[in-house]
Design a protein around this motif. Structure first.
Motif, PDB file in Angstrom:
ATOM      1  N   LEU A 186       0.987  -1.122   0.142  1.00  0.00           N
ATOM      2  CA  LEU A 186      -0.068   0.168  -0.048  1.00  0.00           C
ATOM      3  C   LEU A 186       0.645   1.217   0.087  1.00  0.00           C
ATOM      4  O   LEU A 186       1.901   1.256   0.678  1.00  0.00           O
ATOM      5  CB  LEU A 186      -0.803   0.063   1.363  1.00  0.00           C
ATOM      6  N   LEU A 187       0.493   2.179  -0.773  1.00  0.00           N
ATOM      7  CA  LEU A 187       0.943   3.673  -0.902  1.00  0.00           C
ATOM      8  C   LEU A 187      -0.049   4.892  -0.850  1.00  0.00           C
ATOM      9  O   LEU A 187      -0.720   4.769  -1.748  1.00  0.00           O
ATOM     10  CB  LEU A 187       2.013   3.504  -1.817  1.00  0.00           C
ATOM     11  N   ALA A 188       0.301   5.686   0.207  1.00  0.00           N
ATOM     12  CA  ALA A 188      -0.757   6.510   0.318  1.00  0.00           C
ATOM     13  C   ALA A 188      -0.380   7.717  -0.748  1.00  0.00           C
ATOM     14  O   ALA A 188       0.574   8.434  -0.583  1.00  0.00           O
ATOM     15  CB  ALA A 188      -0.937   7.288   1.853  1.00  0.00           C
ATOM     16  N   LEU A 189      -1.277   7.987  -1.728  1.00  0.00           N
ATOM     17  CA  LEU A 189      -1.247   9.067  -2.641  1.00  0.00           C
ATOM     18  C   LEU A 189      -1.553  10.263  -2.199  1.00  0.00           C
ATOM     19  O   LEU A 189      -0.941  11.229  -2.514  1.00  0.00           O
ATOM     20  CB  LEU A 189      -1.915   8.600  -4.164  1.00  0.00           C
ATOM     21  N   THR A 190      -2.256  10.350  -1.207  1.00  0.00           N
ATOM     22  CA  THR A 190      -2.987  11.388  -0.599  1.00  0.00           C
ATOM     23  C   THR A 190      -3.171  11.185   0.944  1.00  0.00           C
ATOM     24  O   THR A 190      -2.755  10.019   1.195  1.00  0.00           O
ATOM     25  CB  THR A 190      -4.188  12.105  -1.228  1.00  0.00           C
ATOM     26  N   ASP A 191      -3.365  12.039   1.900  1.00  0.00           N
ATOM     27  CA  ASP A 191      -3.837  11.913   3.027  1.00  0.00           C
ATOM     28  C   ASP A 191      -5.035  10.685   2.946  1.00  0.00           C
ATOM     29  O   ASP A 191      -5.703  10.987   2.360  1.00  0.00           O
ATOM     30  CB  ASP A 191      -4.194  13.050   4.106  1.00  0.00           C
ATOM     31  N   VAL A 192      -4.861   9.852   3.810  1.00  0.00           N
ATOM     32  CA  VAL A 192      -5.824   8.758   3.552  1.00  0.00           C
ATOM     33  C   VAL A 192      -6.500   8.424   5.015  1.00  0.00           C
ATOM     34  O   VAL A 192      -5.805   8.426   6.037  1.00  0.00           O
ATOM     35  CB  VAL A 192      -5.370   7.574   2.995  1.00  0.00           C
ATOM     36  N   GLU A 193      -7.734   8.139   5.039  1.00  0.00           N
ATOM     37  CA  GLU A 193      -8.624   7.321   6.032  1.00  0.00           C
ATOM     38  C   GLU A 193      -9.056   6.141   5.408  1.00  0.00           C
ATOM     39  O   GLU A 193     -10.126   6.384   4.502  1.00  0.00           O
ATOM     40  CB  GLU A 193      -9.656   8.345   6.632  1.00  0.00           C
ATOM     41  N   TYR A 194      -8.998   4.848   6.113  1.00  0.00           N
ATOM     42  CA  TYR A 194      -9.764   3.716   5.635  1.00  0.00           C
ATOM     43  C   TYR A 194      -9.901   2.797   6.902  1.00  0.00           C
ATOM     44  O   TYR A 194      -9.218   2.901   8.048  1.00  0.00           O
ATOM     45  CB  TYR A 194      -9.155   3.042   4.452  1.00  0.00           C
ATOM     46  N   ILE A 195     -10.781   1.899   6.730  1.00  0.00           N
ATOM     47  CA  ILE A 195     -11.124   0.786   7.883  1.00  0.00           C
ATOM     48  C   ILE A 195     -10.569  -0.600   7.290  1.00  0.00           C
ATOM     49  O   ILE A 195     -11.126  -0.911   6.171  1.00  0.00           O
ATOM     50  CB  ILE A 195     -12.560   0.882   8.288  1.00  0.00           C
ATOM     51  N   THR A 196      -9.971  -1.274   7.958  1.00  0.00           N
ATOM     52  CA  THR A 196      -9.674  -2.493   7.633  1.00  0.00           C
ATOM     53  C   THR A 196     -10.516  -3.622   8.581  1.00  0.00           C
ATOM     54  O   THR A 196     -10.823  -3.590   9.680  1.00  0.00           O
ATOM     55  CB  THR A 196      -8.295  -3.253   7.745  1.00  0.00           C
ATOM     56  N   TYR A 197     -11.238  -4.681   7.764  1.00  0.00           N
ATOM     57  CA  TYR A 197     -11.800  -5.479   8.766  1.00  0.00           C
ATOM     58  C   TYR A 197     -11.113  -7.084   8.470  1.00  0.00           C
ATOM     59  O   TYR A 197     -11.015  -7.388   7.255  1.00  0.00           O
ATOM     60  CB  TYR A 197     -13.126  -5.709   8.062  1.00  0.00           C
ATOM     61  N   TRP A 198     -10.547  -7.651   9.436  1.00  0.00           N
ATOM     62  CA  TRP A 198      -9.673  -8.946   9.368  1.00  0.00           C
ATOM     63  C   TRP A 198     -10.592 -10.042   9.886  1.00  0.00           C
ATOM     64  O   TRP A 198     -11.146  -9.754  10.746  1.00  0.00           O
ATOM     65  CB  TRP A 198      -8.469  -8.724  10.039  1.00  0.00           C
ATOM     66  N   PHE A 199     -10.653 -11.063   9.017  1.00  0.00           N
ATOM     67  CA  PHE A 199     -11.556 -12.163   9.566  1.00  0.00           C
ATOM     68  C   PHE A 199     -11.110 -13.444   8.940  1.00  0.00           C
ATOM     69  O   PHE A 199     -10.353 -13.520   8.011  1.00  0.00           O
ATOM     70  CB  PHE A 199     -12.847 -12.003   9.012  1.00  0.00           C
ATOM     71  N   THR A 200     -11.410 -14.522   9.720  1.00  0.00           N
ATOM     72  CA  THR A 200     -11.031 -15.924   9.152  1.00  0.00           C
ATOM     73  C   THR A 200     -12.389 -16.516   8.604  1.00  0.00           C
ATOM     74  O   THR A 200     -12.485 -16.936   7.328  1.00  0.00           O
ATOM     75  CB  THR A 200     -10.569 -16.906  10.278  1.00  0.00           C
ATOM     76  N   GLU A 201     -13.511 -16.286   9.438  1.00  0.00           N
ATOM     77  CA  GLU A 201     -14.724 -16.675   8.638  1.00  0.00           C
ATOM     78  C   GLU A 201     -15.831 -15.575   9.004  1.00  0.00           C
ATOM     79  O   GLU A 201     -15.897 -15.085   9.825  1.00  0.00           O
ATOM     80  CB  GLU A 201     -15.283 -18.018   9.437  1.00  0.00           C
ATOM     81  N   LEU A 202     -16.413 -15.534   7.922  1.00  0.00           N
ATOM     82  CA  LEU A 202     -17.564 -14.399   7.837  1.00  0.00           C
ATOM     83  C   LEU A 202     -18.499 -14.634   9.114  1.00  0.00           C
ATOM     84  O   LEU A 202     -19.254 -15.663   9.013  1.00  0.00           O
ATOM     85  CB  LEU A 202     -18.277 -14.129   6.527  1.00  0.00           C
ATOM     86  N   PRO A 203     -19.019 -13.642   9.621  1.00  0.00           N
ATOM     87  CA  PRO A 203     -20.086 -13.868  10.555  1.00  0.00           C
ATOM     88  C   PRO A 203     -21.636 -13.484   9.856  1.00  0.00           C
ATOM     89  O   PRO A 203     -22.097 -12.471   9.642  1.00  0.00           O
ATOM     90  CB  PRO A 203     -19.862 -12.487  11.731  1.00  0.00           C
ATOM     91  N   LEU A 204     -22.026 -14.599   9.534  1.00  0.00           N
ATOM     92  CA  LEU A 204     -23.205 -14.498   8.546  1.00  0.00           C
ATOM     93  C   LEU A 204     -24.405 -14.558   9.348  1.00  0.00           C
ATOM     94  O   LEU A 204     -24.471 -15.598   9.999  1.00  0.00           O
ATOM     95  CB  LEU A 204     -22.974 -15.877   7.519  1.00  0.00           C
ATOM     96  N   LEU A 205     -25.443 -13.697   8.903  1.00  0.00           N
ATOM     97  CA  LEU A 205     -26.637 -13.607   9.380  1.00  0.00           C
ATOM     98  C   LEU A 205     -27.513 -14.275   8.429  1.00  0.00           C
ATOM     99  O   LEU A 205     -28.642 -14.866   8.891  1.00  0.00           O
ATOM    100  CB  LEU A 205     -27.151 -12.261   9.712  1.00  0.00           C
ATOM    101  N   CYS A 206     -27.021 -14.303   7.429  1.00  0.00           N
ATOM    102  CA  CYS A 206     -28.068 -15.172   6.245  1.00  0.00           C
ATOM    103  C   CYS A 206     -27.328 -15.935   5.410  1.00  0.00           C
ATOM    104  O   CYS A 206     -26.641 -15.505   4.259  1.00  0.00           O
ATOM    105  CB  CYS A 206     -28.593 -14.074   5.156  1.00  0.00           C
ATOM    106  N   GLU A 207     -27.212 -17.167   5.759  1.00  0.00           N
ATOM    107  CA  GLU A 207     -26.167 -18.239   5.123  1.00  0.00           C
ATOM    108  C   GLU A 207     -26.660 -18.736   3.808  1.00  0.00           C
ATOM    109  O   GLU A 207     -25.835 -18.915   3.098  1.00  0.00           O
ATOM    110  CB  GLU A 207     -25.847 -19.294   6.101  1.00  0.00           C
TER     111      GLU A 207
END
Length: 300
Positions: free
Chosen positions: A81-102
């Motif tokens: 990753l390389l920030a081309l401008t000032d950046v804001e982001y959220i990362t979501y790390w997971f092994t298995e998805l928390p599924l409400l609708c499988e």
């Protein structure tokens, strides 16, 4: 109570024994911030909030990720990753998805097809409002609540699976569709933690014979050859792109001595670790030079 007080958390989450484990992480970097190529040890979704982020990976080579768009990187993929401008982001790390609708997710995976290129997914207004609320939460709270973030993770995946048309979301989730088998997950999460085939099989509760058969059926090559290739890949990456001490790298990959490690590098890449690092610093692209090994003892 003032109106401001009504918008502020009234308890101290630092006193709670169950705090955030970092599944959701808010990131804020200045222009020019570089995050070197690193292998994902879990699946990861990057939700871009503001700015422009240059992403370089197998699925997204040289892709500029702008605000209100997101990408998914599967476990085992390498991302720079390389920030081309000032950046804001959220990362979501997971092994298995928390599924409400499988059932819906099953439909998505059944319809998923590998695209010629992976386009970033647009963030719809419903998801954008949730992410903006999360960003505000991270900015305001020095201590986060794991239970609260677990609920937000379920909300995010619910919106992604149930509010997007099946074709674009099928492309989005395709990189992890091949990782849904438990055996595949086990291999990708643990191959760098073992020294030999027997240890690998024991870790998963398999007999060595069964483990070899399952592995060969899934990957098409003997397990010891695959482990060796992954070991070479990781060593070469660490020597070329990190400043870690050679002794640390040697220990990480299970060598009992620096001389053994040096012999392995010379056999695999044609030179010693120090010489390889010097060649890489001079801009040389180093590749594996050894022939295929036929002895299983090589991965021990």
């Amino acid at each position: 109570m003032t109106s401001n007080g009504c918008c502020s958390r009234q308890i101290d989450c630092a006193l709670c024994s169950k705090t955030s484990q970092g599944a959701l992480i808010y990131n804020q970097y200045p222009k020019g911030q570089h995050l070197p190529a690193e292998k994902c040890t879990q699946n990861c979704i990057i939700f871009m909030l503001k700015g422009e982020l240059l992403v370089n990976s197998e699925e997204y080579p040289g892709t500029v990720l702008c605000g209100r768009r997101c990408i998914l990187q599967a476990i085992g993929s390498k991302v720079e990753l390389l920030a081309l401008t000032d950046v804001e982001y959220i990362t979501y790390w997971f092994t298995e998805l928390p599924l409400l609708c499988e059932e819906r997710y099953k439909e998505i995976l059944e319809a998923a097809r590998a695209p010629l290129t992976y386009p970033p997914l647009d963030i719809i207004p419903k998801l954008e409002r949730l992410l903006e609320d999360l960003a505000g939460y991270f900015k305001e709270q020095p201590d986060t609540c794991d239970k609260y973030l677990d609920i937000k993770c379920q909300e995010i995946i619910y919106i992604l699976t149930c509010y997007y048309p099946i074709q674009p979301i099928g492309i989005f989730f395709y990189p992890i569709s091949t990782y849904t088998e438990s055996f595949h997950y086990f291999v990708m999460q643990n191959y760098d933690k073992v020294k030999n085939v027997e240890e690998f099989a024991h870790l998963g509760g398999y007999t060595t014979t069964t483990f070899r058969r399952l592995f060969k059926n899934m990957y098409g090559v003997p397990v010891y050859e695959w482990i060796l290739d992954k070991k070479r890949e990781g060593i070469l990456n660490d020597l070329q792109y990190t400043k870690q001490r050679i002794s640390v790298i040697s220990t990480r990959y299970g060598f009992d001595s620096l001389s053994h490690f040096a012999h392995f590098c010379k056999d695999s890449f044609g030179d010693t670790p120090r010489a390889l690092r010097k060649r890489a610093a001079n801009g040389e692209n180093i590749v594996v030079t050894c022939k295929e090994h036929n002895k299983e003892q090589e991965c021990e």
